[in-house]
Design a protein around this motif. Structure first.
Motif, PDB file in Angstrom:
ATOM      1  N   GLY A   1       7.782 -18.915  43.745  1.00 63.19           N
ATOM      2  CA  GLY A   1       8.959 -19.597  43.217  1.00 63.19           C
ATOM      3  C   GLY A   1       9.976 -18.686  42.570  1.00 63.19           C
ATOM      4  O   GLY A   1      11.088 -19.130  42.244  1.00 63.19           O
TER       5      GLY A   1
ATOM      6  N   ARG B   1      13.046 -16.435  41.979  1.00 67.07           N
ATOM      7  CA  ARG B   1      14.317 -16.413  42.707  1.00 67.07           C
ATOM      8  C   ARG B   1      14.722 -14.978  43.035  1.00 67.07           C
ATOM      9  O   ARG B   1      14.598 -14.083  42.194  1.00 67.07           O
TER      10      ARG B   1
ATOM     11  N   THR C   1      14.903 -33.413  43.495  1.00 69.33           N
ATOM     12  CA  THR C   1      15.503 -32.169  42.997  1.00 69.33           C
ATOM     13  C   THR C   1      16.297 -31.522  44.129  1.00 69.33           C
ATOM     14  O   THR C   1      15.851 -31.512  45.286  1.00 69.33           O
TER      15      THR C   1
ATOM     16  N   GLU D   1      18.529 -27.970  45.074  1.00 66.27           N
ATOM     17  CA  GLU D   1      18.806 -26.602  44.628  1.00 66.27           C
ATOM     18  C   GLU D   1      19.260 -25.741  45.798  1.00 66.27           C
ATOM     19  O   GLU D   1      18.984 -26.051  46.959  1.00 66.27           O
TER      20      GLU D   1
ATOM     21  N   ALA E   1      14.864 -23.054  45.675  1.00 66.33           N
ATOM     22  CA  ALA E   1      13.972 -23.864  44.839  1.00 66.33           C
ATOM     23  C   ALA E   1      13.404 -23.047  43.688  1.00 66.33           C
ATOM     24  O   ALA E   1      12.714 -22.054  43.900  1.00 66.33           O
ATOM     25  N   GLU E   2      13.727 -23.447  42.465  1.00 65.04           N
ATOM     26  CA  GLU E   2      13.247 -22.765  41.264  1.00 65.04           C
ATOM     27  C   GLU E   2      12.478 -23.704  40.340  1.00 65.04           C
ATOM     28  O   GLU E   2      11.604 -23.273  39.606  1.00 65.04           O
TER      29      GLU E   2
ATOM     30  N   SER F   1      11.547 -32.236  46.688  1.00 63.70           N
ATOM     31  CA  SER F   1      12.389 -31.054  46.467  1.00 63.70           C
ATOM     32  C   SER F   1      13.227 -30.783  47.710  1.00 63.70           C
ATOM     33  O   SER F   1      12.680 -30.643  48.815  1.00 63.70           O
TER      34      SER F   1
ATOM     35  N   GLU G   1      16.408 -28.350  49.459  1.00 64.73           N
ATOM     36  CA  GLU G   1      17.004 -27.015  49.346  1.00 64.73           C
ATOM     37  C   GLU G   1      18.125 -26.878  50.362  1.00 64.73           C
ATOM     38  O   GLU G   1      17.970 -27.265  51.528  1.00 64.73           O
TER      39      GLU G   1
ATOM     40  N   GLY H   1      19.798 -28.436  40.527  1.00 67.59           N
ATOM     41  CA  GLY H   1      19.495 -27.170  39.856  1.00 67.59           C
ATOM     42  C   GLY H   1      20.718 -26.554  39.202  1.00 67.59           C
ATOM     43  O   GLY H   1      20.652 -26.076  38.075  1.00 67.59           O
TER      44      GLY H   1
END
Length: 459
Positions: free
Chosen positions: A177, A179, A262, A264, A267-268, A278, A280, A312
């Motif tokens: 995870g 970044r 979520t 982003e 993905a963090e 999640s 992305e 995010g």
């Protein structure tokens, strides 16, 4: 063609060309890299032999199995070459060889170091880290640009990304995870550059924040009530101030029976709830097609029956869709935003709504912001490297054409002693207008949170 390359080409075609001139240009234009020491040569030779002997059909995802095979071949190579090393040297060499095959080479020990929060590779010879908010140089180095590129390929290839002259920069993430941002020549003058934001192996909790001094117990209790009461929250601050970590911590208060989406760029977030989807974003392919933006995902998420939408970071036209989601029944949504103050956050949010390309009057945008947003939590990285929440601000509504803000908590700095900031986050004595929403959720906060005793007197 550069003068250096023309001379090199002439030298190949004309044996009588003077090598001294070429050597002179090499010194002036491209200083030679220092020769590798004997240990580096030994490591390179052993590593090549181990790779040559390793079964290419092995599944590198089975780390324990591959590591055992590497160790067996490694010991055999040392015995065959009659290489005598101490136990410590042997272990160090083995870890480095294994890291080159299974991991990220010289970055592996830094990724395992729990005190490191950021790794910055500025070309092959300069690797920096951030520890406790301070940047320092490490003794680790790559063998050259090619070595750095091999590590970059190992990072981005599993994600279907690429880094080359047509796409010289990319955002990615490691399997755990963390970044990663990569940028290479010709955009980077110093060589290939890697920046890794290292997340804690065990996610931070609010108790950790209280112990570190990021928040006070009073703010922790207040923030928990705001999340459970489904208040829309902006977490703001400068780069590296800890916004994503704070978002992670606050998301821990979301009830487990809610569906969370979520969204982003990379993905963090590390949400602990079970019902989390999640999403992305995706960059365009080599033909410039197939891009999926944060805005596309926000719009799509509205059709996925979310209880909460967590973005995010808002940085463009998706701000408009995020505000509309907050205003149409998706209460309790949260996002982060780069800015220098809560007031600046609203100005940036207004600018980003305009980036959506909609020709909206400024007053209409501000009404949307004032209606959708309840709370702004502003965080800062202090001069001593610590990260603290410095303002907690309520968005009270519109007064004329201006959005009215009211601080609920504010950081009071008392001094600077022993390299540390002395101060505390204190309540301003103002009870927010959205307290009725909190109390309607069955949550009753004690008066001391806002700086009053049981009799209503100021503490």
């Amino acid at each position: 063609m550069s003068l250096l390359r023309r001379i090199e080409r002439n030298q190949k075609s004309s044996p009588e060309a003077a090598p001294s001139k070429l050597e002179e240009l090499r010194v002036k234009r491209q200083p030679a890299r220092p020769a590798r020491d004997a240990y580096a040569e030994l490591k390179s030779q052993v590593q090549k032999k181990v790779i040559a002997e390793l079964d290419p059909r092995m599944d590198l995802s089975k780390t324990a199995e591959v590591r055992g095979a590497i160790e067996g071949i490694f010991n055999t190579v040392l015995a065959e070459e009659n290489i005598i090393l101490s136990r410590a040297e042997r272990m160090t060499l083995f870890e480095q060889v294994a890291a080159e095959i299974l991991g990220l080479g010289p970055l592996e020990p830094l990724l395992r170091d729990e005190t490191v929060t950021e790794i910055m590779v500025n070309g092959p010879d300069n690797i920096y880290v951030e520890r406790h908010g301070k940047v320092e140089k490490t003794p680790y180095k790559f063998e050259g640009d090619d070595h750095v590129f091999r590590i970059i390929d190992r990072i981005v290839a599993p994600l279907g990304r690429r880094v080359d002259e047509s796409q010289p920069y990319v955002d990615a993430r490691l399997p755990n995870g963390d970044r990663v941002n990569v940028i290479i020549p010709p955009l980077s003058i110093v060589g290939p550059v890697i920046t890794i934001r290292v997340f804690a192996k065990i996610p931070f909790t609010m108790e950790d924040f209280i112990e570190l001094g990021t928040v006070t117990p009073e703010l922790a209790e207040f923030a928990e009530a705001c999340v459970k009461a489904r208040l829309n929250t902006l977490i703001t601050g400068g780069t590296g101030s800890g916004k994503t970590t704070t978002l992670n911590v606050l998301s821990g208060y979301i009830p487990h029976d809610e569906r969370i989406i979520t969204i982003e760029n990379a993905a963090e977030l590390q949400l602990q709830q079970e019902h989390v989807v999640s999403l992305e974003s995706r960059l365009p392919n080599i033909e410039g097609k197939g891009a999926v933006t944060i805005r596309d995902l926000v719009i799509n998420s509205l059709r996925m029956r979310p209880d909460r939408i967590i973005v995010g970071e808002v940085r463009g036209g998706e701000a408009l869709d995020m505000l509309q989601a907050m205003n149409t029944g998706h209460d309790g949504s949260m996002t982060t935003l780069h800015c220098n103050s809560p007031r600046d956050a609203l100005a940036r949010l207004e600018t980003m709504v305009l980036m959506a390309g909609e020709d909206l009057p400024h007053r209409a945008i501000r009404e949307q912001i004032a209606s959708a947003t309840h709370l702004i939590i502003h965080q800062d990285r202090m001069r001593d490297g610590s990260r603290k929440v410095v303002q907690v601000t309520e968005v009270q509504g519109m007064e004329g054409d201006v959005i009215v803000l009211q601080d609920i908590f504010a950081f009071e700095q008392l001094g600077y002693e022993g390299g540390k900031i002395i101060g505390q986050l204190r309540p301003t004595g103002v009870r927010p207008k959205f307290m009725e929403l909190i109390e309607a959720s069955g949550i009753h906060l004690p008066p001391n949170i806002f700086g009053y005793d049981a009799r209503g007197r100021r503490l």
